[in-house]
Design a protein around this motif. Structure first.
Motif, PDB file in Angstrom:
ATOM      1  N   UNK A  50      49.004 -20.702 -13.696  1.00  0.00           N
ATOM      2  CA  UNK A  50      50.543 -21.010 -13.848  1.00  0.00           C
ATOM      3  C   UNK A  50      50.403 -21.689 -15.188  1.00  0.00           C
ATOM      4  N   UNK A  51      49.647 -22.624 -15.658  1.00  0.00           N
ATOM      5  CA  UNK A  51      49.458 -23.175 -16.941  1.00  0.00           C
ATOM      6  C   UNK A  51      49.282 -22.462 -17.975  1.00  0.00           C
ATOM      7  N   UNK A  52      48.306 -21.322 -17.809  1.00  0.00           N
ATOM      8  CA  UNK A  52      48.418 -20.311 -19.018  1.00  0.00           C
ATOM      9  C   UNK A  52      49.607 -19.546 -19.310  1.00  0.00           C
ATOM     10  N   UNK A  53      50.292 -19.103 -18.076  1.00  0.00           N
ATOM     11  CA  UNK A  53      51.672 -18.333 -18.222  1.00  0.00           C
ATOM     12  C   UNK A  53      52.593 -19.222 -18.840  1.00  0.00           C
ATOM     13  N   UNK A  54      52.874 -20.652 -18.586  1.00  0.00           N
ATOM     14  CA  UNK A  54      53.522 -21.591 -19.171  1.00  0.00           C
ATOM     15  C   UNK A  54      53.416 -21.570 -20.520  1.00  0.00           C
ATOM     16  N   UNK A  55      52.215 -21.925 -20.815  1.00  0.00           N
ATOM     17  CA  UNK A  55      51.825 -21.768 -22.484  1.00  0.00           C
ATOM     18  C   UNK A  55      52.332 -20.824 -23.281  1.00  0.00           C
ATOM     19  N   UNK A  56      51.956 -19.593 -22.686  1.00  0.00           N
ATOM     20  CA  UNK A  56      52.292 -18.231 -23.277  1.00  0.00           C
ATOM     21  C   UNK A  56      53.696 -17.917 -23.293  1.00  0.00           C
ATOM     22  N   UNK A  57      54.580 -18.335 -22.289  1.00  0.00           N
ATOM     23  CA  UNK A  57      56.143 -18.008 -22.435  1.00  0.00           C
ATOM     24  C   UNK A  57      57.073 -19.018 -22.861  1.00  0.00           C
ATOM     25  N   UNK A  58      56.544 -20.395 -23.090  1.00  0.00           N
ATOM     26  CA  UNK A  58      57.501 -21.578 -23.662  1.00  0.00           C
ATOM     27  C   UNK A  58      56.572 -21.831 -24.999  1.00  0.00           C
TER      28      UNK A  58
END
Length: 85
Positions: free
Chosen positions: A16-24
């Protein structure tokens, strides 16, 4: 007999943290940051280099985050102001 639950698995949180960093995109900041990954002694030397070059009192220099990796390696992020006033 009641079963005592262990700590929750962290894989989902990491994803979830990795996805958040990629998307935002990273929010705008006044700090300069640089992330390093190196052996423990080299990491200490690099942090000392930052504190010597950009003194904490003037640049608010700090080790923003760090974590230990396999093989006695340290991943860490240094943070400082771009200039002293």
């Amino acid at each position: 007999m009641a079963r005592v639950p262990g700590p929750p698995p962290l894989d989902g949180l990491r994803r979830q943290i990795e996805r958040h960093r990629r998307e935002k995109p990273a929010r705008e900041s006044h700090f300069v940051r640089e992330t390093f990954c190196m052996e423990r002694q080299a990491a200490r030397d690099k942090a000392r280099e930052w504190f010597d070059h950009w003194p904490k009192a003037a640049y608010w220099t700090e080790v923003e985050s760090w974590r230990m990796l396999d093989g006695d390696r340290i991943e860490f992020t240094m943070r400082r102001l771009p200039s002293a006033d």
